[in-house]
Write a protein that holds these residues in place. Structure first.
Motif, PDB file in Angstrom:
ATOM      1  N   VAL A  66      41.537  37.341  48.726  1.00  0.00           N
ATOM      2  CA  VAL A  66      42.393  37.973  47.724  1.00  0.00           C
ATOM      3  C   VAL A  66      42.454  39.485  47.947  1.00  0.00           C
ATOM      4  CG1 VAL A  66      42.660  38.451  45.253  1.00  0.00           C
ATOM      5  CG2 VAL A  66      42.150  36.133  46.023  1.00  0.00           C
ATOM      6  N   MET A  67      41.322  40.110  48.239  1.00  0.00           N
ATOM      7  CA  MET A  67      41.327  41.559  48.479  1.00  0.00           C
ATOM      8  C   MET A  67      42.091  41.913  49.748  1.00  0.00           C
ATOM      9  SD  MET A  67      39.986  42.808  45.858  1.00  0.00           S
ATOM     10  CE  MET A  67      40.027  44.487  46.411  1.00  0.00           C
ATOM     11  N   THR A  68      41.937  41.122  50.794  1.00  0.00           N
ATOM     12  CA  THR A  68      42.685  41.353  52.026  1.00  0.00           C
ATOM     13  C   THR A  68      44.175  41.188  51.782  1.00  0.00           C
ATOM     14  OG1 THR A  68      40.802  40.549  53.295  1.00  0.00           O
ATOM     15  CG2 THR A  68      42.924  40.641  54.429  1.00  0.00           C
ATOM     16  N   TYR A  69      44.531  40.192  50.995  1.00  0.00           N
ATOM     17  CA  TYR A  69      45.929  39.951  50.662  1.00  0.00           C
ATOM     18  C   TYR A  69      46.515  41.128  49.872  1.00  0.00           C
ATOM     19  CZ  TYR A  69      50.075  37.555  48.887  1.00  0.00           C
ATOM     20  OH  TYR A  69      51.363  37.215  48.575  1.00  0.00           O
ATOM     21  N   LEU A  70      45.745  41.681  48.934  1.00  0.00           N
ATOM     22  CA  LEU A  70      46.205  42.844  48.167  1.00  0.00           C
ATOM     23  C   LEU A  70      46.491  44.025  49.084  1.00  0.00           C
ATOM     24  CD1 LEU A  70      44.046  42.987  44.931  1.00  0.00           C
ATOM     25  CD2 LEU A  70      46.509  43.186  45.066  1.00  0.00           C
TER      26      LEU A  70
END
Length: 123
Positions: A66-70
């Motif tokens: 999720v953080m990488t996607y953000l």
């Protein structure tokens, strides 16, 4: 449950970032602005703070994805013509400081999980 948590995080991140970068879309007029924000943050919070069903490492990997996607959204959405109303862009040093702090925090969390797993195997 883990697929729902991952999907929740991705949908929340997409909703919030598109709301920020593409304010001109007509879809945002269907609901009040505060409601879009509450729904996006709620989806993100569900993905991060809901109980880990298959162990802490799976929960860790969901957080990483999720953080990488953000970060990827922040880098890619301007290429599609989006302009952040908050000021997210790749040239912002505070963004990179936040990314580095997040990486450090996630690495510490991973080390703690691995240590707990090793301690659990010894007992």
């Amino acid at each position: 449950m883990n697929a729902i948590k991952l999907l929740s995080g991705i949908l929340g991140a997409t909703l919030l970032m598109c709301f920020d970068f593409f304010k001109v879309w007509e879809i945002w007029g269907f609901l009040p602005n505060w409601l879009w924000i509450v729904v996006g943050i709620g989806l993100l919070m569900f993905s991060v703070f809901s109980p880990a069903s298959n162990g802490k490492m799976v929960h860790f990997y969901i957080e990483v994805v999720v953080m990488t996607y953000l970060v990827a959204l922040i880098l890619v959405l301007p290429l599609f013509g989006g302009v952040s109303s908050v000021g997210f862009n790749a040239n912002e040093p505070f963004l990179w400081i936040a990314v580095l702090l997040t990486i450090w925090q996630l690495n510490s969390y991973r080390k703690r999980i691995v240590k707990q797993q090793k301690d659990g195997q010894k007992a």
